[in-house]
Design an enzyme around this catalytic site. Structure first.
Site, mmCIF file in Angstrom:
data_model
loop_
_atom_site.group_PDB
_atom_site.id
_atom_site.type_symbol
_atom_site.label_atom_id
_atom_site.label_comp_id
_atom_site.label_asym_id
_atom_site.label_seq_id
_atom_site.Cartn_x
_atom_site.Cartn_y
_atom_site.Cartn_z
ATOM 1 N N ASP A 162 -0.677 -8.948 4.962
ATOM 2 C CA ASP A 162 0.716 -9.342 4.713
ATOM 3 C C ASP A 162 1.563 -9.349 5.993
ATOM 4 O O ASP A 162 1.320 -8.556 6.909
ATOM 5 C CB ASP A 162 1.327 -8.368 3.691
ATOM 6 C CG ASP A 162 2.640 -8.899 3.130
ATOM 7 O OD1 ASP A 162 2.851 -10.126 3.124
ATOM 8 O OD2 ASP A 162 3.463 -8.065 2.689
ATOM 9 N N GLY A 178 4.572 -14.560 7.323
ATOM 10 C CA GLY A 178 5.836 -15.305 7.304
ATOM 11 C C GLY A 178 6.858 -14.673 8.246
ATOM 12 O O GLY A 178 7.518 -15.379 9.029
ATOM 13 N N ARG A 179 6.980 -13.347 8.169
ATOM 14 C CA ARG A 179 7.955 -12.649 9.047
ATOM 15 C C ARG A 179 7.560 -12.771 10.510
ATOM 16 O O ARG A 179 8.411 -12.900 11.387
ATOM 17 C CB ARG A 179 8.072 -11.171 8.618
ATOM 18 C CG ARG A 179 9.022 -10.972 7.459
ATOM 19 C CD ARG A 179 8.817 -9.638 6.798
ATOM 20 N NE ARG A 179 7.614 -9.650 5.957
ATOM 21 C CZ ARG A 179 7.114 -8.579 5.362
ATOM 22 N NH1 ARG A 179 7.688 -7.410 5.531
ATOM 23 N NH2 ARG A 179 6.040 -8.673 4.603
ATOM 24 N N TRP A 180 6.279 -12.757 10.788
ATOM 25 C CA TRP A 180 5.797 -12.909 12.165
ATOM 26 C C TRP A 180 6.249 -14.261 12.714
ATOM 27 O O TRP A 180 6.740 -14.353 13.850
ATOM 28 C CB TRP A 180 4.264 -12.806 12.173
ATOM 29 C CG TRP A 180 3.622 -12.871 13.519
ATOM 30 C CD1 TRP A 180 3.298 -11.818 14.331
ATOM 31 C CD2 TRP A 180 3.203 -14.060 14.228
ATOM 32 N NE1 TRP A 180 2.704 -12.270 15.498
ATOM 33 C CE2 TRP A 180 2.637 -13.646 15.451
ATOM 34 C CE3 TRP A 180 3.255 -15.428 13.942
ATOM 35 C CZ2 TRP A 180 2.126 -14.537 16.386
ATOM 36 C CZ3 TRP A 180 2.742 -16.326 14.872
ATOM 37 C CH2 TRP A 180 2.192 -15.873 16.085
ATOM 38 N N ASN A 201 1.117 -16.337 -5.506
ATOM 39 C CA ASN A 201 1.484 -17.079 -4.291
ATOM 40 C C ASN A 201 1.687 -18.586 -4.531
ATOM 41 O O ASN A 201 2.202 -19.283 -3.655
ATOM 42 C CB ASN A 201 0.467 -16.848 -3.166
ATOM 43 C CG ASN A 201 0.559 -15.467 -2.539
ATOM 44 O OD1 ASN A 201 -0.443 -14.898 -2.107
ATOM 45 N ND2 ASN A 201 1.765 -14.904 -2.461
#
Ligand code: IPE
Ligand code: IPE
Ligand code: MG
Length: 257
Positions: free
Chosen positions: A36, A39-41, A84
């Site tokens: 997980d 996306g934030r990366w 997802n």
């Protein structure tokens, strides 16, 4: 008197080698990872979410290789959940393309890499082309000598897995193959996608979230959970070492005193 460890006879050398092993305790037999934070990366870098998934795929390659060198026998990774599909078509399409590319590469190199593949999840909902790659990877790799088995959780949801297993068992009862009274934990385990795979000792979730998000609810009842702040694309072998060290600090009682 000479200290014993300086007597370099064959026996003592072997003894010293054993001591070394206890300094670096062995890796768990089965590690499961919720990959997980892709996306934030990407967001942190002003990139599209798909770029995060590409970097996540690289992290997976890195960690799967490292697990093999550590002697981990089973690595289970959560790649796409039953939830997802709520994401945009563009993001889902990007993830599926990356999976397809990885599987083609894995099929090409599987003999050299000594990896066996299994898939957990309802593959029937995937694009037929991707389904075919999954079956090829699973069937071809089952014939090779393998050092590590990778279980890919694809369109996987723990509740969905349990429901599908319950339906299969009910169908066997209806067909007269077994009776309701035969149902035990071990019999039911054999109806799950993970049939024959020992439960994970360690479940790791990077990205800072502290929840399981429908991952292996049946299999992880006595797993040790390690939640880590690192985002999955940044996950390095040293992070896996840290998680394994934390695992070894835990006192596993399994309900005993
Ligand atoms: C995990 O990363 C990959 C999948 C769920 C397919 P995310 O895409 O969930 O990344 P975050 O949680 O939004 O950062
Ligand atoms: C879990 O991550 C699924 C995978 C890593 C494949 P999610 O990002 O989907 O989970 P939530 O939404 O944060 O619970
Ligand atoms: Mg996420």
């Amino acid at each position: 008197m000479r200290p014993q460890c300086l007597v370099l006879e064959k026996k003592e050398v072997l003894f010293l080698a054993n001591v070394d092993k206890t300094v670096n305790p062995p890796a768990p037999n089965h590690i499961a990872i919720i990959m997980d934070g892709n996306g934030r990366w990407a967001k942190k870098r002003g990139l599209p979410r798909t770029a995060g998934h590409s970097a996540g795929a690289e992290a997976f390659r890195r960690i799967a290789n490292y697990c093999r060198t550590l002697g981990v026998r089973y690595l289970t990774v959560y790649a796409f959940s039953t939830e997802n599909w709520k994401r945009s078509e563009e993001e889902v399409g990007g993830i599926m393309r990356l999976l397809g590319a990885y599987l083609r590469e894995a099929i090409r190199d599987m003999e050299k890499n000594h990896v066996r593949f299994r898939f957990f999840g309802d593959l029937t909902q995937l694009d037929p082309h991707l389904q075919k790659l999954c079956w090829e990877a699973q069937n071809q790799s089952s014939a090779y000598e393998h050092e590590v088995q990778v279980n890919f959780c694809l369109n996987y949801g723990g509740r969905d897995e349990i429901l599908r297993a319950a339906r299969k068992f009910a169908a066997d009862v209806a067909a007269g193959k077994c009776s309701e009274a035969d149902l035990s934990e071990s019999v039911f385990s054999n109806y799950l996608d993970s049939a024959g795979v020992p439960d994970p000792e360690l479940v790791i979730r990077p990205s800072g979230e502290q929840r399981t998000s429908n991952f292996l609810p049946w299999q992880s009842v006595y797993s040790e959970y390690v939640f880590m702040d690192v985002l999955w694309p940044d996950f390095k072998p040293a992070d896996l070492d840290k998680a394994i060290e934390e695992y070894h600090r835990r006192n596993r009682r399994f309900g005993g005193a």
